[in-house]
Design a protein around this motif. Structure first.
Motif, PDB file in Angstrom:
ATOM      1  N   GLN A 158      79.997   6.190 -14.048  1.00 29.33           N
ATOM      2  CA  GLN A 158      78.679   6.280 -14.283  1.00 29.33           C
ATOM      3  C   GLN A 158      79.079   7.806 -14.341  1.00 29.33           C
ATOM      4  O   GLN A 158      78.250   9.129 -14.606  1.00 29.33           O
ATOM      5  N   GLY A 159      80.068   8.836 -13.480  1.00 28.04           N
ATOM      6  CA  GLY A 159      79.822  10.097 -13.494  1.00 28.04           C
ATOM      7  C   GLY A 159      81.313  10.628 -14.463  1.00 28.04           C
ATOM      8  O   GLY A 159      81.632  11.161 -15.360  1.00 28.04           O
ATOM      9  N   SER A 160      82.421   9.388 -14.539  1.00 31.19           N
ATOM     10  CA  SER A 160      83.755  10.088 -15.035  1.00 31.19           C
ATOM     11  C   SER A 160      84.311   8.206 -15.308  1.00 31.19           C
ATOM     12  O   SER A 160      84.305   8.205 -14.168  1.00 31.19           O
ATOM     13  N   GLY A 161      84.172   7.746 -16.569  1.00 36.08           N
ATOM     14  CA  GLY A 161      84.581   6.708 -16.964  1.00 36.08           C
ATOM     15  C   GLY A 161      85.806   6.390 -15.822  1.00 36.08           C
ATOM     16  O   GLY A 161      86.118   5.319 -14.674  1.00 36.08           O
ATOM     17  N   SER A 162      87.208   7.105 -16.046  1.00 38.77           N
ATOM     18  CA  SER A 162      88.298   6.674 -15.070  1.00 38.77           C
ATOM     19  C   SER A 162      88.053   7.124 -13.626  1.00 38.77           C
ATOM     20  O   SER A 162      89.016   6.661 -13.102  1.00 38.77           O
ATOM     21  N   ALA A 163      86.709   7.730 -13.099  1.00 34.68           N
ATOM     22  CA  ALA A 163      86.707   7.829 -12.067  1.00 34.68           C
ATOM     23  C   ALA A 163      86.893   6.112 -11.140  1.00 34.68           C
ATOM     24  O   ALA A 163      87.203   5.764 -10.425  1.00 34.68           O
ATOM     25  N   CYS A 164      86.425   5.392 -12.361  1.00 30.63           N
ATOM     26  CA  CYS A 164      86.201   4.275 -11.627  1.00 30.63           C
ATOM     27  C   CYS A 164      87.663   3.268 -10.802  1.00 30.63           C
ATOM     28  O   CYS A 164      87.494   2.714  -9.566  1.00 30.63           O
ATOM     29  N   ARG A 165      88.578   4.269 -11.382  1.00 31.15           N
ATOM     30  CA  ARG A 165      90.269   3.341 -11.484  1.00 31.15           C
ATOM     31  C   ARG A 165      90.509   4.328 -10.039  1.00 31.15           C
ATOM     32  O   ARG A 165      91.649   3.757  -9.642  1.00 31.15           O
ATOM     33  N   SER A 166      90.675   5.418  -9.972  1.00 28.23           N
ATOM     34  CA  SER A 166      90.823   6.389  -8.627  1.00 28.23           C
ATOM     35  C   SER A 166      89.649   5.862  -7.129  1.00 28.23           C
ATOM     36  O   SER A 166      90.298   6.562  -6.387  1.00 28.23           O
ATOM     37  N   MET A 167      89.068   4.341  -7.379  1.00 30.09           N
ATOM     38  CA  MET A 167      88.413   4.320  -6.699  1.00 30.09           C
ATOM     39  C   MET A 167      89.148   2.979  -5.506  1.00 30.09           C
ATOM     40  O   MET A 167      89.018   2.192  -4.762  1.00 30.09           O
ATOM     41  N   PHE A 168      90.599   2.771  -6.106  1.00 29.97           N
ATOM     42  CA  PHE A 168      91.437   1.831  -5.732  1.00 29.97           C
ATOM     43  C   PHE A 168      93.281   2.620  -5.368  1.00 29.97           C
ATOM     44  O   PHE A 168      93.426   3.516  -6.212  1.00 29.97           O
ATOM     45  N   GLY A 169      93.507   1.937  -4.963  1.00 26.87           N
ATOM     46  CA  GLY A 169      94.962   2.322  -4.799  1.00 26.87           C
ATOM     47  C   GLY A 169      96.160   1.983  -5.882  1.00 26.87           C
ATOM     48  O   GLY A 169      95.499   1.182  -5.613  1.00 26.87           O
TER      49      GLY A 169
END
Length: 404
Positions: A158-169
């Motif tokens: 909800q902040g930045s779409g691609s940010a959800c992918r940065s929650m994992f390595g």
């Protein structure tokens, strides 16, 4: 006498940049940031690229405040407020006994104001997915501060779409989901960073300038005007997602690199198909594309792949044993200006001699001074907590240490 509660609770975290190999472009819901297609990315190592965020909470703070790279910024930004509001809601839910954690809640009132300081060790908004790392780091830091556990990629999204992918390595897919409320539009790890130890990433920083057309505005115009984007989302991406996961799991570099290049090219074709058209690639970007194809043709197989996000900076994938030769070819093709700065940053590279045949076939009409530097990195882990208090960006008074 009861022990006095600490005046300030502070947490510092770091989060990584990711580079998409199956691109996300276009939303079906602007407010919740729900994509029109799934996407897949490689998380880059934080030793080279990361956002650091300190979040602090205190009864003495009068208002929520935000500092980005040492300068105070607008904490009222709608997307930032979405993340902050959602994290506070989850914290209240946990305090109310609905959470699954058995650990004690932090020693403060949820009504207390929060101070947030965030810094990137790379250029902001230059096509290096700074918003992804930034929002992932914000959400992770607030989760640690408020004691929130569980699914966080939906909040980061909800902040930045691609940010959800940065929650994992490692290697991460963002499933587009089908629900209107977005609860099924979340990120999942496909493989950890240790899965493919030979994989290397070389970022060519052509420009550290801000993009002329931001991603949010660009993709909205594409959704409204590009028939090619609609075809891509519905007919192309689903099969490519399945293929890319197979290539990664099977360590099939040639297939991985070819699909990465094709998907990057199609993404930029949809930008060109947008009306008015959007141009993220520069002349130098196109010269790097041609260079990679000459390099692969000379070797008779795909040894290097390229991808470009919404910006001109090429991101090249290669296996470890190719990097030395690749770096030398890039240096010969785009000779660095001798300005005292370090041209090759990041992981060390073993130099490699170039044959006359390769030089003749691959290096054409060198263009000096157009690449600022090369950054050599590899897949890396997801967000982490900084345990050393000297790493806090906020001092004991809740203000940035760097601003004094």
């Amino acid at each position: 006498m009861a022990e006095e509660k600490p005046p300030m609770t502070v947490v510092t975290c770091t989060a990584p940049v990711n580079i998409a190999v199956i691109k996300y472009w276009g939303k079906r819901d602007e407010e919740l940031i729900l994509p029109i297609n799934s996407s897949l990315s490689v998380t880059l190592h934080q030793d080279q690229l990361k956002t650091t965020t300190t979040a602090a909470i205190s009864r003495d703070f009068k208002e929520d405040r935000l500092w980005l790279n040492g300068k105070e910024d607008d904490i009222g930004h709608p997307r930032l407020q979405s993340c902050l509001r959602e994290m506070r809601r989850l914290a209240r839910k946990r305090r109310g006994g609905n959470g699954s954690s058995s650990s004690d809640p932090p020693p403060f009132s949820l009504a207390y104001k929060v101070h947030i300081a965030s810094e990137n060790n790379f250029p902001t908004a230059a096509g290096l997915a700074s918003s992804a790392a930034g929002y992932a780091c914000l959400v992770y830091a607030l989760a640690k501060l408020y004691g929130v556990e569980g699914e966080l990629s939906e909040v980061a999204r909800q902040g930045s779409g691609s940010a959800c992918r940065s929650m994992f390595g490692g290697f991460v897919q963002w499933t587009m989901g089908e629900r209107a409320d977005g609860k099924d539009s979340v990120a999942q790890q496909v493989a950890p960073e240790t899965h493919w130890p030979e994989l290397r990433v070389l970022i060519l920083v052509v420009s550290a300038e801000k993009k002329p057309v931001g991603s949010t505005a660009g993709m909205q115009t594409s959704v409204e005007t590009s028939l090619l984007l609609k075809h891509r989302a519905e007919a192309v991406v689903p099969e490519r997602m399945a293929q890319m996961i197979r290539h990664i799991q099977g360590h099939d570099f040639e297939a991985f690199a070819e699909l990465t290049m094709k998907d990057s090219n199609q993404f930029h074709a949809t930008c060109l198909d947008t009306f008015p058209p959007i141009f993220y690639l520069s002349d130098i970007s196109k010269q790097v594309i041609a260079l990679v194809h000459r390099f692969n043709a000379h070797h008779g197989r795909t040894k290097v792949g390229y991808t470009f996000d919404a910006g001109p900076n090429p991101v090249l994938f290669a296996l470890e044993d190719t990097v030395g030769e690749l770096v030398e070819v890039v240096k010969r093709s785009f000779p660095p200006e001798d300005n005292g700065g370090q041209f090759l940053k990041g992981l060390p590279v073993q130099g490699a001699p170039l044959s006359d045949e390769l030089l003749t076939a691959v290096v054409r009409d060198p263009v000096p001074g157009v690449i600022q530097y090369l950054l050599h990195t590899k897949p890396g882990p997801g967000p982490m907590t900084v345990e050393d208090s000297s790493g806090h960006l906020l001092g004991a008074d809740g203000l940035p240490r760097s601003s004094r």
